[in-house]
Scaffold this motif. Structure first.
Motif, PDB file in Angstrom:
ATOM      1  N   GLU A  25       2.469   6.261  -7.098  1.00 57.87           N
ATOM      2  CA  GLU A  25       1.364   6.764  -7.919  1.00 57.87           C
ATOM      3  C   GLU A  25       0.810   8.105  -7.466  1.00 57.87           C
ATOM      4  OE1 GLU A  25      -1.645   3.803  -8.834  1.00 57.87           O
ATOM      5  OE2 GLU A  25      -0.176   2.218  -8.443  1.00 57.87           O
ATOM      6  N   THR A  26       0.821   8.369  -6.176  1.00 57.96           N
ATOM      7  CA  THR A  26       0.204   9.589  -5.664  1.00 57.96           C
ATOM      8  C   THR A  26       1.248  10.629  -5.293  1.00 57.96           C
ATOM      9  OG1 THR A  26      -1.596   8.223  -4.801  1.00 57.96           O
ATOM     10  CG2 THR A  26      -1.495  10.486  -4.034  1.00 57.96           C
ATOM     11  N   ASN A  27       2.169  10.270  -4.423  1.00 54.15           N
ATOM     12  CA  ASN A  27       3.174  11.227  -3.972  1.00 54.15           C
ATOM     13  C   ASN A  27       4.131  11.636  -5.086  1.00 54.15           C
ATOM     14  OD1 ASN A  27       2.192   9.715  -1.530  1.00 54.15           O
ATOM     15  ND2 ASN A  27       3.366  11.322  -0.534  1.00 54.15           N
ATOM     16  N   ALA A  28       4.299  10.787  -6.090  1.00 49.57           N
ATOM     17  CA  ALA A  28       5.209  11.100  -7.199  1.00 49.57           C
ATOM     18  C   ALA A  28       4.754  12.336  -7.976  1.00 49.57           C
ATOM     19  CB  ALA A  28       5.335   9.894  -8.130  1.00 49.57           C
ATOM     20  N   SER A  86      13.950  11.002  -7.306  1.00 49.82           N
ATOM     21  CA  SER A  86      14.988  10.672  -6.319  1.00 49.82           C
ATOM     22  C   SER A  86      14.429  10.678  -4.895  1.00 49.82           C
ATOM     23  CB  SER A  86      16.178  11.626  -6.442  1.00 49.82           C
ATOM     24  OG  SER A  86      15.793  12.959  -6.185  1.00 49.82           O
ATOM     25  N   VAL A  87      13.511  11.585  -4.590  1.00 47.30           N
ATOM     26  CA  VAL A  87      12.878  11.597  -3.264  1.00 47.30           C
ATOM     27  C   VAL A  87      12.022  10.346  -3.084  1.00 47.30           C
ATOM     28  CG1 VAL A  87      11.157  12.770  -1.811  1.00 47.30           C
ATOM     29  CG2 VAL A  87      12.934  14.102  -2.962  1.00 47.30           C
ATOM     30  N   ILE A  88      11.227  10.007  -4.088  1.00 46.82           N
ATOM     31  CA  ILE A  88      10.385   8.810  -4.003  1.00 46.82           C
ATOM     32  C   ILE A  88      11.250   7.571  -3.828  1.00 46.82           C
ATOM     33  CG2 ILE A  88       8.723   7.348  -5.252  1.00 46.82           C
ATOM     34  CD1 ILE A  88       7.556  10.024  -4.144  1.00 46.82           C
ATOM     35  N   GLU A  89      12.320   7.476  -4.561  1.00 46.72           N
ATOM     36  CA  GLU A  89      13.225   6.324  -4.456  1.00 46.72           C
ATOM     37  C   GLU A  89      13.788   6.206  -3.040  1.00 46.72           C
ATOM     38  OE1 GLU A  89      15.268   2.948  -5.079  1.00 46.72           O
ATOM     39  OE2 GLU A  89      13.862   3.837  -6.509  1.00 46.72           O
ATOM     40  N   ARG A  90      14.208   7.322  -2.457  1.00 46.77           N
ATOM     41  CA  ARG A  90      14.742   7.302  -1.092  1.00 46.77           C
ATOM     42  C   ARG A  90      13.669   6.882  -0.089  1.00 46.77           C
ATOM     43  NH1 ARG A  90      14.559  10.385   3.048  1.00 46.77           N
ATOM     44  NH2 ARG A  90      13.719  12.216   2.003  1.00 46.77           N
ATOM     45  N   LEU A  91      12.469   7.426  -0.233  1.00 43.20           N
ATOM     46  CA  LEU A  91      11.387   7.079   0.683  1.00 43.20           C
ATOM     47  C   LEU A  91      11.022   5.599   0.593  1.00 43.20           C
ATOM     48  CD1 LEU A  91       9.097  10.199   0.206  1.00 43.20           C
ATOM     49  CD2 LEU A  91      10.410   9.602   2.254  1.00 43.20           C
ATOM     50  N   GLN A  92      10.997   5.067  -0.619  1.00 43.82           N
ATOM     51  CA  GLN A  92      10.632   3.650  -0.812  1.00 43.82           C
ATOM     52  C   GLN A  92      11.567   2.713  -0.050  1.00 43.82           C
ATOM     53  OE1 GLN A  92       8.711   2.828  -5.019  1.00 43.82           O
ATOM     54  NE2 GLN A  92      10.678   3.849  -5.248  1.00 43.82           N
ATOM     55  N   GLN A  93      12.812   3.095   0.074  1.00 42.17           N
ATOM     56  CA  GLN A  93      13.796   2.243   0.742  1.00 42.17           C
ATOM     57  C   GLN A  93      13.454   1.989   2.203  1.00 42.17           C
ATOM     58  OE1 GLN A  93      17.667   3.977   0.040  1.00 42.17           O
ATOM     59  NE2 GLN A  93      17.391   3.896  -2.186  1.00 42.17           N
ATOM     60  N   GLY A  94      12.705   2.890   2.818  1.00 42.49           N
ATOM     61  CA  GLY A  94      12.346   2.747   4.221  1.00 42.49           C
ATOM     62  C   GLY A  94      11.036   2.021   4.469  1.00 42.49           C
ATOM     63  N   PHE A  95      10.403   1.509   3.400  1.00 40.98           N
ATOM     64  CA  PHE A  95       9.086   0.902   3.583  1.00 40.98           C
ATOM     65  C   PHE A  95       8.945  -0.487   2.973  1.00 40.98           C
ATOM     66  CE2 PHE A  95       8.065   5.477   4.108  1.00 40.98           C
ATOM     67  CZ  PHE A  95       7.573   5.392   5.408  1.00 40.98           C
ATOM     68  N   ALA A 143      -4.200   2.989  -0.370  1.00 39.88           N
ATOM     69  CA  ALA A 143      -3.961   2.453  -1.711  1.00 39.88           C
ATOM     70  C   ALA A 143      -4.547   3.411  -2.742  1.00 39.88           C
ATOM     71  CB  ALA A 143      -4.588   1.071  -1.846  1.00 39.88           C
ATOM     72  N   PRO A 144      -3.834   3.658  -3.831  1.00 45.40           N
ATOM     73  CA  PRO A 144      -4.317   4.620  -4.828  1.00 45.40           C
ATOM     74  C   PRO A 144      -5.753   4.367  -5.296  1.00 45.40           C
ATOM     75  CG  PRO A 144      -2.043   4.108  -5.280  1.00 45.40           C
ATOM     76  CD  PRO A 144      -2.485   3.175  -4.171  1.00 45.40           C
ATOM     77  N   ASP A 145      -6.140   3.121  -5.488  1.00 43.37           N
ATOM     78  CA  ASP A 145      -7.498   2.843  -5.964  1.00 43.37           C
ATOM     79  C   ASP A 145      -8.566   2.990  -4.882  1.00 43.37           C
ATOM     80  OD1 ASP A 145      -6.637   0.522  -4.631  1.00 43.37           O
ATOM     81  OD2 ASP A 145      -7.837  -0.783  -5.909  1.00 43.37           O
ATOM     82  N   ALA A 146      -8.140   3.239  -3.637  1.00 46.20           N
ATOM     83  CA  ALA A 146      -9.092   3.432  -2.538  1.00 46.20           C
ATOM     84  C   ALA A 146      -9.089   4.870  -2.031  1.00 46.20           C
ATOM     85  CB  ALA A 146      -8.771   2.471  -1.391  1.00 46.20           C
ATOM     86  N   GLN A 147      -8.256   5.723  -2.597  1.00 45.39           N
ATOM     87  CA  GLN A 147      -8.181   7.112  -2.158  1.00 45.39           C
ATOM     88  C   GLN A 147      -9.456   7.871  -2.521  1.00 45.39           C
ATOM     89  OE1 GLN A 147      -4.500   8.658  -3.757  1.00 45.39           O
ATOM     90  NE2 GLN A 147      -3.274   7.249  -2.529  1.00 45.39           N
ATOM     91  N   GLY A 148      -9.792   8.835  -1.654  1.00 46.55           N
ATOM     92  CA  GLY A 148     -10.977   9.659  -1.894  1.00 46.55           C
ATOM     93  C   GLY A 148     -12.276   8.960  -1.541  1.00 46.55           C
ATOM     94  N   VAL A 162       0.840  -1.198   0.000  1.00 48.20           N
ATOM     95  CA  VAL A 162       0.000   0.000   0.000  1.00 48.20           C
ATOM     96  C   VAL A 162       0.880   1.254   0.000  1.00 48.20           C
ATOM     97  CG1 VAL A 162      -1.584   1.393   1.416  1.00 48.20           C
ATOM     98  CG2 VAL A 162      -2.043  -1.037   1.050  1.00 48.20           C
ATOM     99  N   ILE A 163       1.860   1.279   0.885  1.00 48.20           N
ATOM    100  CA  ILE A 163       2.732   2.453   1.001  1.00 48.20           C
ATOM    101  C   ILE A 163       3.501   2.677  -0.299  1.00 48.20           C
ATOM    102  CG2 ILE A 163       4.763   3.401   2.169  1.00 48.20           C
ATOM    103  CD1 ILE A 163       3.755   1.920   4.726  1.00 48.20           C
ATOM    104  N   LEU A 164       4.108   1.631  -0.829  1.00 51.12           N
ATOM    105  CA  LEU A 164       4.913   1.782  -2.041  1.00 51.12           C
ATOM    106  C   LEU A 164       4.060   2.225  -3.231  1.00 51.12           C
ATOM    107  CD1 LEU A 164       7.344  -1.243  -1.643  1.00 51.12           C
ATOM    108  CD2 LEU A 164       7.774   1.172  -1.121  1.00 51.12           C
ATOM    109  N   ALA A 165       2.855   1.658  -3.346  1.00 48.84           N
ATOM    110  CA  ALA A 165       1.963   2.069  -4.446  1.00 48.84           C
ATOM    111  C   ALA A 165       1.568   3.534  -4.308  1.00 48.84           C
ATOM    112  CB  ALA A 165       0.722   1.180  -4.484  1.00 48.84           C
TER     113      ALA A 165
END
Length: 152
Positions: free
Chosen positions: A26-29, A35-44, A84-89, A19-22
């Motif tokens: 898809e959303t935070n990108a 490069s920020v997304i790549e760094r964040l993904q490493q922690g999850f 999850a992107p498909d459950a947002q909103g 859920v976090i990686l998706a």
């Protein structure tokens, strides 16, 4: 969305990680560089998420048998809120935050703080959080927001 909120268990870690990686990809990108997304993904990854579940109060939103959201509480700091992107909103984030607030009130916490992504700032503002200051980690901007539970 018809879902229920429950405490996260260590065996939820792979699904929570998904859920976090998706959401990051898809959303935070939309608001952060690759490069920020790549760094964040490493922690999850699953192992990191399993560790987080063990260190803080962590919750998952379940729709059917699928994990569609997560949120955590580390003292009075809201952490790792992702849907999850498909459950947002569809109210999942609001349900998770309602549980965070309930648990916080039960613990006597008077003020919640959340280090919000640029992406989620309007979501937290809609819930009554106010921006206090910006924080920067390299090129990643985070908005520190607070909400008093006493006035809510």
């Amino acid at each position: 969305m018809d879902c229920r909120i429950r405490a996260a268990h260590p065996d939820d870690a792979p699904a929570v990680s998904e859920v976090i990686l998706a959401a990051l990809r898809e959303t935070n990108a939309r608001d952060y560089t690759a490069s920020v997304i790549e760094r964040l993904q490493q922690g999850f990854g699953p192992d990191a998420v399993r560790t987080l579940i063990g260190k803080r109060k962590a919750f998952v939103a379940i729709a059917g048998s699928r994990v569609v959201g997560t949120a955590g509480l580390d003292g009075s700091v809201v952490r790792t809120v992702f849907v999850a992107p498909d459950a947002q909103g569809r109210g999942v984030g609001r349900m998770l935050m309602a549980e965070i607030e309930r648990v916080s009130r039960d613990a006597g916490i008077e003020t919640l703080t959340v280090p919000s992504s640029v992406t989620a700032e309007s979501f937290y503002a809609m819930l009554g959080f106010k921006a206090v200051r910006d924080s920067h980690h390299g090129e990643e901007r985070t908005i520190i927001m607070e909400r008093s539970l006493a006035s809510a």
